[in-house]
Design an enzyme around this catalytic site. Sequence first.
Site, short mmCIF file in Angstrom:
data_model
loop_
_atom_site.label_atom_id
_atom_site.label_comp_id
_atom_site.label_asym_id
_atom_site.label_seq_id
_atom_site.Cartn_x
_atom_site.Cartn_y
_atom_site.Cartn_z
N THR A 295 -21.37 -6.74 -3.20
CA THR A 295 -20.73 -5.59 -3.87
C THR A 295 -20.51 -5.87 -5.35
OG1 THR A 295 -18.61 -4.44 -3.99
CG2 THR A 295 -18.55 -6.59 -3.01
N ASP A 296 -20.39 -4.80 -6.13
CA ASP A 296 -20.05 -4.96 -7.55
C ASP A 296 -18.60 -5.43 -7.73
OD1 ASP A 296 -18.77 -2.60 -6.81
OD2 ASP A 296 -19.49 -1.41 -8.49
N GLU A 297 -17.79 -5.32 -6.65
CA GLU A 297 -16.36 -5.64 -6.79
C GLU A 297 -16.12 -7.13 -7.06
OE1 GLU A 297 -13.82 -3.56 -4.00
OE2 GLU A 297 -15.33 -1.98 -3.75
N TYR B 124 -10.65 -8.48 -0.24
CA TYR B 124 -12.02 -8.09 0.11
C TYR B 124 -13.03 -8.66 -0.90
CZ TYR B 124 -16.25 -5.18 0.10
OH TYR B 124 -17.56 -4.76 0.08
N LYS C 77 -16.02 -11.50 -0.46
CA LYS C 77 -17.44 -11.25 -0.74
C LYS C 77 -17.94 -12.23 -1.82
CE LYS C 77 -19.81 -8.39 0.68
NZ LYS C 77 -20.67 -8.37 1.91
P1 NAD Z 1 -18.98 -0.97 7.46
O1 NAD Z 1 -17.57 -1.44 7.50
O2 NAD Z 1 -19.27 0.48 7.63
O3 NAD Z 1 -19.86 -1.73 8.55
C1 NAD Z 1 -19.72 -3.09 8.79
C2 NAD Z 1 -20.50 -3.44 10.06
O4 NAD Z 1 -20.37 -4.85 10.29
C3 NAD Z 1 -19.98 -2.73 11.31
O5 NAD Z 1 -21.05 -2.25 12.08
C4 NAD Z 1 -19.23 -3.83 12.05
O6 NAD Z 1 -19.23 -3.65 13.46
C5 NAD Z 1 -20.03 -5.05 11.65
N1 NAD Z 1 -19.25 -6.30 11.76
C6 NAD Z 1 -18.00 -6.52 11.29
N2 NAD Z 1 -17.61 -7.77 11.61
C7 NAD Z 1 -18.64 -8.35 12.27
C8 NAD Z 1 -18.84 -9.63 12.85
N3 NAD Z 1 -17.90 -10.57 12.79
N4 NAD Z 1 -20.03 -9.90 13.43
C9 NAD Z 1 -21.00 -8.95 13.49
N5 NAD Z 1 -20.85 -7.71 12.99
C10 NAD Z 1 -19.68 -7.42 12.38
O7 NAD Z 1 -19.53 -1.51 6.08
P2 NAD Z 1 -20.55 -0.85 5.05
O8 NAD Z 1 -19.79 0.03 4.14
O9 NAD Z 1 -21.72 -0.32 5.77
O10 NAD Z 1 -20.97 -2.14 4.21
C11 NAD Z 1 -22.05 -2.96 4.64
C12 NAD Z 1 -22.21 -4.11 3.67
O11 NAD Z 1 -22.45 -3.59 2.35
C13 NAD Z 1 -20.97 -4.99 3.56
O12 NAD Z 1 -21.39 -6.32 3.44
C14 NAD Z 1 -20.29 -4.52 2.29
O13 NAD Z 1 -19.55 -5.55 1.69
C15 NAD Z 1 -21.50 -4.12 1.44
N6 NAD Z 1 -21.25 -3.07 0.43
C16 NAD Z 1 -20.64 -1.90 0.81
C17 NAD Z 1 -20.46 -0.91 -0.15
C18 NAD Z 1 -19.84 0.42 0.20
O14 NAD Z 1 -19.57 1.23 -0.69
N7 NAD Z 1 -19.60 0.72 1.47
C19 NAD Z 1 -20.87 -1.12 -1.48
C20 NAD Z 1 -21.49 -2.35 -1.80
C21 NAD Z 1 -21.68 -3.30 -0.84
P1 TYD Z 2 -12.59 3.35 -1.37
O1 TYD Z 2 -13.43 4.43 -0.80
O2 TYD Z 2 -11.58 2.69 -0.49
O3 TYD Z 2 -13.58 2.28 -2.01
P2 TYD Z 2 -13.26 1.00 -2.98
O4 TYD Z 2 -11.83 0.65 -2.87
O5 TYD Z 2 -14.16 -0.04 -2.40
O6 TYD Z 2 -13.66 1.44 -4.37
O7 TYD Z 2 -11.80 3.93 -2.62
C1 TYD Z 2 -12.46 4.53 -3.71
C2 TYD Z 2 -11.43 4.83 -4.77
O8 TYD Z 2 -10.56 5.87 -4.28
C3 TYD Z 2 -10.53 3.65 -5.09
O9 TYD Z 2 -10.24 3.66 -6.49
C4 TYD Z 2 -9.27 3.91 -4.30
C5 TYD Z 2 -9.20 5.43 -4.25
N1 TYD Z 2 -8.60 6.01 -3.04
C6 TYD Z 2 -7.61 7.00 -3.14
O10 TYD Z 2 -7.20 7.38 -4.24
N2 TYD Z 2 -7.11 7.52 -1.98
C7 TYD Z 2 -7.52 7.11 -0.75
O11 TYD Z 2 -7.00 7.62 0.29
C8 TYD Z 2 -8.56 6.12 -0.66
C9 TYD Z 2 -9.05 5.63 0.69
C10 TYD Z 2 -9.07 5.60 -1.83
#
Ligand code: NAD
Ligand code: TYD
Length: 360
Positions: A131-133, A166, A170
Site C-alpha cells: 500500500t501507499d500508506e 496497519y 505492511k
Molecule cells: P480484504 O480485507 O478485502 O481481503 C483480505 C483477504 O485476505 C480476505 O479474503 C481474507 O480472508 C484474507 N486473509 C486475511 N487473513 C488471512 C490469513 N491469515 N491467511 C489467509 N488469508 C487471510 O483486503 P483488500 O482490500 O482486498 O486488500 C488486499 C491486499 O491489497 C492487502 O494486502 C492490502 O494491504 C493491499 N492494498 C489494499 C488497498 C485497498 O484500498 N483496499 C490498497 C492498497 C493495497
Molecule cells: P478507508 O476507506 O478506511 O481507507 P484508508 O483509511 O485506508 O484510507 O478510509 C478512507 C478515508 O475516509 C480515510 O481518510 C478515513 C475516512 N473515513 C471517514 O471519514 N468515515 C468513515 O466511516 C470511514 C470508514 C473512513
Amino acid sequence: MKNILITGGAGFIGSHVVRLFVKKYPQYRIVNLDLLTYAGNLDNLADVESAPNYHFERCDVCDYERVCELMRRYSIDGIIHLAAESHVDRSIRDPFIFACTNVMGTLSLLQAACQYWNGDWSEKIFYHISTDEVYGALELDKPEGAAPYGSRFFSESNKYEPHSPYSASKAGADHFVRAYHDTYGLPTIITNCSNNYGPYQFPEKLIPLLINNIRNGRPLPVYGRGENVRDWLYVEDHARAIDTVFHRGRVGESYNIGGFNEWKNIDVVKLVIKTTDRLLGNLPGSGEKLIEYVADRAGHDLRYAIDSTKLKTELGWEPSLQFEEGVEKTVRWYLENDVWLNRVTGGEYREYYAKMYGRG
Ligand code: NAD
Ligand code: TYD
C-alpha cells in the site's frame, strides 16, 4: 503452464485478481489460498468457482507447514500475495492480528517459497501487494481549488514512515520481502497502491459504507472535518496493473500504482450521495442530511498522493476510468447486489466478528 498461488483471493482486490487470471489465462492453474476471515467471501468468486483451472484452499498464511505442503502439491512457480488484515480502524483497535497476519504471514510465505524453490529461481516470482500508506502522510499545502492538494507525491524512493498499526505492519512485510531478495536472492517484486474502490469491497471502508448507509437512511460518519485527501483507483484498474507487473515487472523492483486522482473525503462523500440518491430516486439533497461529522481517527494521515510514472513509462499501465464513472459503476453494483450486501452485513458475519474481536 504456470501454477500461481494467489493469497487473499476471496477478499476485495484478490477476488478481482483471481477472476482476471482464471478467465484470461486458461492455461494457468490458479490456486486461491484464503483463510476466509470476515473480509473473505467465496460469493465474490461465484462466477469462476467451477472453472477447471481454479482451485480453492482454505489456509492461514501463517501456517508455514501447510503453505509448504500446498506449494509442493500444486508445483507453485508464481505467488501473488494479497492476504492481509486491511482496515486501518480495526488496526487501531486490535494491532496484534495485523502484526500476525501481515508480518508473520508474509514471512511464512517467503520462507515457504525459499524452501520449496531451493535456489532454483528460474521462471519464479514472489509478488507482494502493498500500500501507499507505508510512506506516511503528505502535506496539504494547496488545500483550495482543484487537485493536486499538495506539491509533493509519493515516489518509489520515498522513505517509509508508517503511522498506523496497519501501515506499520505492511511496511514490516515490505522490509521482509526486500530482505529475502537481498539476502537469499528470492525473485521478488513489490507494488504500493493507493485507495481502491469498486464491487465486493467490505462495507467497513468509506465508499461501500456510505452506499450501504444511504440506502438504509443511516448516518454517514465523516472523520474530523472531512479534509483528508486520498488518491482513488478503480479496483479493476489495480487488477490490470497486477497482471502487467506480474508478467513484465523487473525482479527486485517496486512500483507505485495510483489513479492520479486526489479527492478530499468530504467531496467523495458528496459525490457518492449525489450518485446514490439519483440511482435510488431519492429527492436531490436528501442524503446530505445524513452527514455526521464525528471524532477524527487517531493518527489520521492527512494526504496520500501517489506518483505512478514509473509504472506508466516502464510498463505502459494507466488508469482507465474517471472517478465519477467508477463511482457510478460502483454504486450501481452495490444497489443491484443487495443480497451480497445484506449477507455481509448480516448476523452470520457479525457473529464471526464478535468471535474474532470480542464485540458484535
Ligand atoms: P480484504 O480485507 O478485502 O481481503 C483480505 C483477504 O485476505 C480476505 O479474503 C481474507 O480472508 C484474507 N486473509 C486475511 N487473513 C488471512 C490469513 N491469515 N491467511 C489467509 N488469508 C487471510 O483486503 P483488500 O482490500 O482486498 O486488500 C488486499 C491486499 O491489497 C492487502 O494486502 C492490502 O494491504 C493491499 N492494498 C489494499 C488497498 C485497498 O484500498 N483496499 C490498497 C492498497 C493495497
Ligand atoms: P478507508 O476507506 O478506511 O481507507 P484508508 O483509511 O485506508 O484510507 O478510509 C478512507 C478515508 O475516509 C480515510 O481518510 C478515513 C475516512 N473515513 C471517514 O471519514 N468515515 C468513515 O466511516 C470511514 C470508514 C473512513
